[in-house]
Design a protein around this motif. Structure first.
Motif, PDB file in Angstrom:
ATOM      1  N   GLY A 178       1.552 -13.961  -9.132  1.00  0.00           N
ATOM      2  CA  GLY A 178       1.939 -12.761  -8.399  1.00  0.00           C
ATOM      3  C   GLY A 178       0.780 -11.914  -7.932  1.00  0.00           C
ATOM      4  N   TYR A 179      -0.453 -12.299  -8.302  1.00  0.00           N
ATOM      5  CA  TYR A 179      -1.677 -11.591  -7.902  1.00  0.00           C
ATOM      6  C   TYR A 179      -1.841 -10.244  -8.599  1.00  0.00           C
ATOM      7  CZ  TYR A 179      -2.571 -15.005  -4.163  1.00  0.00           C
ATOM      8  OH  TYR A 179      -2.833 -16.152  -3.467  1.00  0.00           O
ATOM      9  N   ALA A 180      -1.478 -10.177  -9.863  1.00  0.00           N
ATOM     10  CA  ALA A 180      -1.650  -8.934 -10.624  1.00  0.00           C
ATOM     11  C   ALA A 180      -3.115  -8.569 -10.794  1.00  0.00           C
ATOM     12  CB  ALA A 180      -0.988  -9.076 -11.995  1.00  0.00           C
ATOM     13  N   THR A 181      -4.007  -9.556 -10.827  1.00  0.00           N
ATOM     14  CA  THR A 181      -5.424  -9.284 -11.085  1.00  0.00           C
ATOM     15  C   THR A 181      -6.218  -8.970  -9.821  1.00  0.00           C
ATOM     16  OG1 THR A 181      -5.908 -11.665 -11.031  1.00  0.00           O
ATOM     17  CG2 THR A 181      -5.478 -10.668 -13.186  1.00  0.00           C
ATOM     18  N   ILE A 182      -5.519  -8.802  -8.691  1.00  0.00           N
ATOM     19  CA  ILE A 182      -6.201  -8.339  -7.476  1.00  0.00           C
ATOM     20  C   ILE A 182      -5.401  -7.207  -6.837  1.00  0.00           C
ATOM     21  CG2 ILE A 182      -7.481 -10.450  -6.955  1.00  0.00           C
ATOM     22  CD1 ILE A 182      -5.197 -11.110  -4.939  1.00  0.00           C
ATOM     23  N   TYR A 201      -3.340  -4.479 -15.612  1.00  0.00           N
ATOM     24  CA  TYR A 201      -4.595  -4.479 -14.864  1.00  0.00           C
ATOM     25  C   TYR A 201      -4.561  -3.378 -13.809  1.00  0.00           C
ATOM     26  CZ  TYR A 201      -5.893  -8.933 -16.962  1.00  0.00           C
ATOM     27  OH  TYR A 201      -6.240  -9.912 -17.851  1.00  0.00           O
ATOM     28  N   ALA A 202      -5.749  -2.870 -13.456  1.00  0.00           N
ATOM     29  CA  ALA A 202      -5.786  -1.760 -12.502  1.00  0.00           C
ATOM     30  C   ALA A 202      -7.041  -1.792 -11.646  1.00  0.00           C
ATOM     31  CB  ALA A 202      -5.726  -0.420 -13.254  1.00  0.00           C
ATOM     32  N   ALA A 203      -6.920  -1.146 -10.483  1.00  0.00           N
ATOM     33  CA  ALA A 203      -8.053  -0.840  -9.607  1.00  0.00           C
ATOM     34  C   ALA A 203      -8.699  -2.072  -8.982  1.00  0.00           C
ATOM     35  CB  ALA A 203      -9.097   0.003 -10.347  1.00  0.00           C
ATOM     36  N   GLY A 204      -7.856  -3.022  -8.554  1.00  0.00           N
ATOM     37  CA  GLY A 204      -8.337  -4.137  -7.755  1.00  0.00           C
ATOM     38  C   GLY A 204      -7.720  -4.077  -6.372  1.00  0.00           C
ATOM     39  N   GLY A 205      -8.062  -5.048  -5.549  1.00  0.00           N
ATOM     40  CA  GLY A 205      -7.451  -5.099  -4.227  1.00  0.00           C
ATOM     41  C   GLY A 205      -8.340  -5.783  -3.210  1.00  0.00           C
ATOM     42  N   LEU A 206      -7.715  -6.156  -2.091  1.00  0.00           N
ATOM     43  CA  LEU A 206      -8.417  -6.857  -1.024  1.00  0.00           C
ATOM     44  C   LEU A 206      -8.662  -5.924   0.152  1.00  0.00           C
ATOM     45  CD1 LEU A 206      -6.493 -10.266  -1.015  1.00  0.00           C
ATOM     46  CD2 LEU A 206      -8.428  -9.536  -2.435  1.00  0.00           C
ATOM     47  N   GLY A 207      -9.722  -6.197   0.892  1.00  0.00           N
ATOM     48  CA  GLY A 207     -10.081  -5.407   2.059  1.00  0.00           C
ATOM     49  C   GLY A 207     -11.508  -5.715   2.446  1.00  0.00           C
ATOM     50  N   GLY A 441      -8.511 -12.169  10.967  1.00  0.00           N
ATOM     51  CA  GLY A 441      -9.147 -11.921  12.250  1.00  0.00           C
ATOM     52  C   GLY A 441     -10.258 -10.904  12.202  1.00  0.00           C
ATOM     53  N   CYS A 442     -10.425 -10.252  11.048  1.00  0.00           N
ATOM     54  CA  CYS A 442     -11.485  -9.258  10.872  1.00  0.00           C
ATOM     55  C   CYS A 442     -11.764  -9.153   9.375  1.00  0.00           C
ATOM     56  CB  CYS A 442     -11.054  -7.909  11.470  1.00  0.00           C
ATOM     57  SG  CYS A 442      -9.828  -7.006  10.502  1.00  0.00           S
ATOM     58  N   PRO A 443     -12.690  -8.316   8.942  1.00  0.00           N
ATOM     59  CA  PRO A 443     -12.992  -8.224   7.503  1.00  0.00           C
ATOM     60  C   PRO A 443     -11.902  -7.581   6.644  1.00  0.00           C
ATOM     61  CG  PRO A 443     -14.867  -7.497   8.828  1.00  0.00           C
ATOM     62  CD  PRO A 443     -13.707  -7.612   9.765  1.00  0.00           C
ATOM     63  N   ASN A 444     -10.820  -7.067   7.241  1.00  0.00           N
ATOM     64  CA  ASN A 444      -9.831  -6.314   6.478  1.00  0.00           C
ATOM     65  C   ASN A 444      -8.984  -7.138   5.524  1.00  0.00           C
ATOM     66  OD1 ASN A 444     -10.373  -3.649   7.239  1.00  0.00           O
ATOM     67  ND2 ASN A 444      -9.295  -3.917   9.181  1.00  0.00           N
ATOM     68  N   ALA A 445      -9.056  -8.443   5.587  1.00  0.00           N
ATOM     69  CA  ALA A 445      -8.451  -9.339   4.578  1.00  0.00           C
ATOM     70  C   ALA A 445      -6.937  -9.400   4.634  1.00  0.00           C
ATOM     71  CB  ALA A 445      -8.916  -8.959   3.174  1.00  0.00           C
ATOM     72  N   CYS A 446      -6.332  -9.097   5.782  1.00  0.00           N
ATOM     73  CA  CYS A 446      -4.871  -9.244   5.875  1.00  0.00           C
ATOM     74  C   CYS A 446      -4.453 -10.705   5.751  1.00  0.00           C
ATOM     75  CB  CYS A 446      -4.365  -8.657   7.184  1.00  0.00           C
ATOM     76  SG  CYS A 446      -4.593  -6.869   7.311  1.00  0.00           S
ATOM     77  N   GLY A 447      -5.353 -11.631   6.056  1.00  0.00           N
ATOM     78  CA  GLY A 447      -5.093 -13.048   5.839  1.00  0.00           C
ATOM     79  C   GLY A 447      -5.473 -13.510   4.455  1.00  0.00           C
ATOM     80  N   GLN A 448      -5.876 -12.586   3.598  1.00  0.00           N
ATOM     81  CA  GLN A 448      -6.200 -12.836   2.183  1.00  0.00           C
ATOM     82  C   GLN A 448      -7.312 -13.863   1.998  1.00  0.00           C
ATOM     83  OE1 GLN A 448      -2.450 -13.767   0.245  1.00  0.00           O
ATOM     84  NE2 GLN A 448      -1.896 -11.617   0.134  1.00  0.00           N
ATOM     85  N   PRO A 450     -10.289 -13.454   0.823  1.00  0.00           N
ATOM     86  CA  PRO A 450     -11.071 -13.375  -0.422  1.00  0.00           C
ATOM     87  C   PRO A 450     -10.491 -14.179  -1.586  1.00  0.00           C
ATOM     88  CG  PRO A 450     -10.832 -11.196   0.558  1.00  0.00           C
ATOM     89  CD  PRO A 450      -9.868 -12.100   1.260  1.00  0.00           C
ATOM     90  N   VAL A 451      -9.199 -14.576  -1.505  1.00  0.00           N
ATOM     91  CA  VAL A 451      -8.609 -15.361  -2.599  1.00  0.00           C
ATOM     92  C   VAL A 451      -8.341 -16.799  -2.169  1.00  0.00           C
ATOM     93  CG1 VAL A 451      -7.649 -13.395  -3.829  1.00  0.00           C
ATOM     94  CG2 VAL A 451      -6.297 -14.492  -2.027  1.00  0.00           C
TER      95      VAL A 451
END
Length: 551
Positions: A178-182, A201-207, A441-448, A450-451
């Motif tokens: 479920g991607y709890a660690t990001i 877990y807290a304070a992770g995320g993509l972008g 399409g850009c660094p914002n990671a909407c296509g994920q 980084p994972v």
């Protein structure tokens, strides 16, 4: 039925959005003021003038056949000939006209669906694994918690006025499907001394500045899920950065305060929240059982093709003699007529029969073995690109510059070019079933990206002053509790050469794969140098006069 509850304030909120749109049309409100009101409703402007996208909340990826049918109906009537599945297990409809936005949102609410929180500085759609409740390896079904927490949080006014978006996820095992660690807040199921609970877990995320999450609490009993979510939301609301949206996510607050101070403030806020004596979540479990359909089972003539399809797309559930079926949806877009055919095929099996997956496909569940031939026959007759290797339809791409105003590259076009190139290759694609290929399409990671096992994100290159689209290459991500690692940047490739590079690289990997436990192990050993060597073959981009197709 375990569905999220619409807040009592939703009707009034929709009225206020309608009033804002009317003011904008009269010239009494500017576009920025309207944007501030429509984006929290999941309404985003597209590149084409006067067209919008509406994102629809589907907590834990759950949607009933009737709800899906309503979305298809609205898309057909007001929008385009396709609906879109997102990487956060939501539904999207595109090319909506301004005059139709409120009508669509009101119709969605009649079906028990909301777009509120589909965008902006809000509590976003809460994730859970698409196979929650049926996965043999899970500790327990986490999806009812995701849905119950959704109901509670979307009823609170401060959920719509946060410093930045706030993403929550649940996972049922250490594999963290479920991607709890990001995530900003992640819960991973645990059982301690016979008691259900979660590791937090807290304070992770993509972008543009992605981070893995930090272990916050080793165990909380299940009754504390709401208090923990309330505490972190309060902490973020009080101390988050409201001046710079590029440094406003919860992970930046962790970095600003430092781990010790963040934990101290969390502990203080947690004590305050507990004193309020909030009631625990009302968790209603799903019944994952089979429903006997009234139609006859189908006999299959081509048994070899059926067994190949079953191997590719069908999985056993933990419930005896029940199965789940992956329904591929290329790049998350499915034509309305095909989606409606699918809805009609699953209606006989009840409401708890379909989920939206994080790789932008559908998962059908709770199907008795005797009906597998019916689904095979239906899909063979109605599905485009039937029974091809699943890797084609597990490629993830954001919408890119074709519709997104932030997009640099046409990522969806790149994904289509990759699919076409792979279809012409002689690569044993079934051996790449679990490989994650992600494109942003850009660094914002909407296509994920980084994972991803192998990911790409767009930027602009330049030759003699002429701009051309380029993708950074990243690889080697792992998402699993205590092991989560983000992909590492290893090189770059022009958009024109991306399909050729990927095909060359996958051939190289498969030649060596038998030596390694998994793709990340390969990347850490030989993969990095292979990426550098193969991408190096394409480093010389011709001048515009020599080949304008690169530009």
């Amino acid at each position: 039925m375990c569905k999220y509850k619409l807040p009592e304030s939703l009707a009034n909120d929709i009225d206020e959005l309608e009033a804002s749109i009317n003011k904008y049309k009269k010239g009494e409100m500017n576009s920025d003021e309207l944007k501030a009101r429509r984006v929290p409703f999941g309404v985003y402007e597209q590149r084409e003038s006067d067209t919008y996208m509406i994102r629809i909340r589907c907590a834990a990826g759950f949607v009933t056949p009737e709800q899906l049918e309503k979305v298809i109906e609205l898309s057909s009537q007001y929008c385009m000939d396709k609906i879109h599945l997102t990487t956060r297990q939501e539904l999207q409809i595109h090319y909506v006209k301004l005059d139709d936005i409120v009508t669509i949102i009101r119709e969605l609410s009649k079906a028990g669906l909301a777009s509120r929180g589909g965008g902006g500085n809000t509590i976003r759609n809460i994730l859970a694994p698409e196979d929650a409740g049926i996965n043999p390896e899970e500790r327990f079904d986490v999806s009812p918690y995701a849905i119950a927490l959704t109901s509670r949080l979307i009823a609170e006014n401060d959920s719509w006025t946060l410093p930045r978006k706030f993403k929550i996820a649940f996972s049922g095992s250490d594999k963290d499907k479920g991607y709890a660690t990001i995530s900003d807040l992640g819960f991973i199921a645990q059982i301690k001394a016979g008691q259900k609970g979660f590791r937090v877990y807290a304070a992770g995320g993509l972008g543009t500045k992605s981070r893995t999450s930090n272990l916050l609490l080793d165990f909380i009993p299940e009754k504390e899920v709401y208090n923990i979510a309330k505490t972190l939301k309060n902490l973020f609301w009080k101390h988050g950065n409201r001046k710079n949206k590029y440094a406003a996510r919860l992970r930046f607050l962790w970095e600003k305060l430092g781990e010790k101070e963040f934990r101290n403030k969390f502990a203080e806020e947690y004590e305050t929240v507990k004193k309020e004596n909030y009631s625990p979540l009302e968790v209603n479990s799903f019944s994952n059982t089979s429903i006997e359909a009234t139609f006859q089972t189908v006999k299959i003539e081509d048994k070899r093709d059926f067994e190949l399809w079953r191997k590719r797309f069908v999985n056993s559930q933990k419930q005896r003699d029940l199965y789940s079926i992956n329904i591929p949806v290329e790049l998350g877009f499915i034509k309305n007529e095909k989606a409606l055919e699918l809805v009609n095929s699953i209606k006989p099996f009840g409401n708890n029969v379909i989920r939206i997956t994080k790789d932008q496909n559908f998962l059908i569940r709770n199907i008795s073995e005797r009906y597998l031939t019916n689904f095979y026959d239906f899909l063979k007759t109605n599905q485009e690109n039937f029974n091809r290797p699943f890797i084609y339809d597990k490629i993830i791409s954001c919408t890119g510059a074709s519709t997104c105003q932030l997009g640099i590259c046409f990522s969806r076009g790149a994904a289509k070019a990759i699919i076409h190139k792979l279809s012409e290759s002689n690569i044993a694609l079934d051996n790449l079933y679990n490989l994650k290929i992600n494109i942003s399409g850009c660094p914002n990671a909407c296509g994920q990206h980084p994972v991803a096992d192998l990911g790409f994100f767009g930027k602009a290159g330049r030759v003699d002053g002429k701009l051309y689209p380029v993708y950074n290459i990243v690889a080697g991500a792992v998402v699993s509790e205590s092991e989560t690692r983000l992909a590492e940047k290893l090189g770059e490739i022009s958009a024109r050469d991306l399909p050729e590079f990927l095909t060359d690289f996958l051939k190289t990997y498969l030649d060596k794969a038998a030596k390694y436990k998994n793709f990340r192990e390969y990347i850490l050993s030989e993969g990095k140098s292979d990426v550098e060597f193969i991408s190096g073959k394409y480093k010389n981009v011709p001048h515009f006069k020599e080949d304008k197709n690169y530009y």
